[in-house]
Design a protein around this motif. Sequence first.
Motif, short mmCIF file in Angstrom:
data_model
loop_
_atom_site.label_atom_id
_atom_site.label_comp_id
_atom_site.label_asym_id
_atom_site.label_seq_id
_atom_site.Cartn_x
_atom_site.Cartn_y
_atom_site.Cartn_z
N ARG A 110 46.81 30.63 -8.60
CA ARG A 110 47.92 30.61 -7.66
C ARG A 110 48.66 29.27 -7.72
N HIS A 111 47.89 28.22 -7.75
CA HIS A 111 48.48 26.88 -7.81
C HIS A 111 47.93 26.14 -9.01
N PHE A 112 48.83 25.47 -9.69
CA PHE A 112 48.45 24.73 -10.88
C PHE A 112 48.84 23.27 -10.75
N PHE A 113 48.04 22.42 -11.35
CA PHE A 113 48.39 21.02 -11.43
C PHE A 113 48.28 20.58 -12.87
N ALA A 114 49.38 20.09 -13.42
CA ALA A 114 49.39 19.70 -14.82
C ALA A 114 49.65 18.21 -14.96
N THR A 115 48.91 17.58 -15.85
CA THR A 115 49.20 16.21 -16.26
C THR A 115 49.70 16.32 -17.69
N ILE A 116 50.95 15.90 -17.89
CA ILE A 116 51.60 16.09 -19.18
C ILE A 116 52.10 14.75 -19.71
N VAL A 117 51.62 14.38 -20.87
CA VAL A 117 52.06 13.14 -21.50
C VAL A 117 52.78 13.50 -22.79
N SER A 118 54.06 13.13 -22.86
CA SER A 118 54.86 13.48 -24.03
C SER A 118 55.86 12.38 -24.34
N ALA A 119 56.02 12.10 -25.63
CA ALA A 119 57.01 11.13 -26.07
C ALA A 119 58.42 11.63 -25.77
N GLU A 120 58.57 12.95 -25.60
CA GLU A 120 59.88 13.52 -25.30
C GLU A 120 60.40 13.09 -23.93
N PHE A 121 59.51 12.55 -23.08
CA PHE A 121 59.92 12.12 -21.75
C PHE A 121 60.56 10.74 -21.74
N GLU A 122 60.48 10.03 -22.86
CA GLU A 122 61.07 8.69 -22.95
C GLU A 122 62.53 8.72 -22.48
N GLY A 123 62.87 7.84 -21.56
CA GLY A 123 64.26 7.72 -21.13
C GLY A 123 64.73 8.79 -20.15
N LEU A 124 63.85 9.72 -19.76
CA LEU A 124 64.24 10.74 -18.80
C LEU A 124 63.66 10.41 -17.42
#
Length: 88
Positions: free
Chosen positions: A29-43
Amino acid sequence: MADPTPAEVQRYIADGLSCTELQVDGDGRHFFATIVSAEFEGLNRVRRHQRVYQALGERMREQIHALSMKTLTPAEWAQQGSAEHHHS
């Protein structure tokens, strides 16, 4: 439609986003995600979340409101990791 499992959510994200670190917990029902990505640089945080939603696409349209996430760049992740070691 059956609720997705954390493993499925993780696979969906990984399919659409190249991650260096990806953890998903949840109960269907509920999810918690930890996401590490180089695509997040500058966003900023909002743009990062949009990027993840984009990766998930239609598959999670119904469940997406139940997903909370922490989005980090590899540098932020490394920083956070070292910060956590100092406090313990």
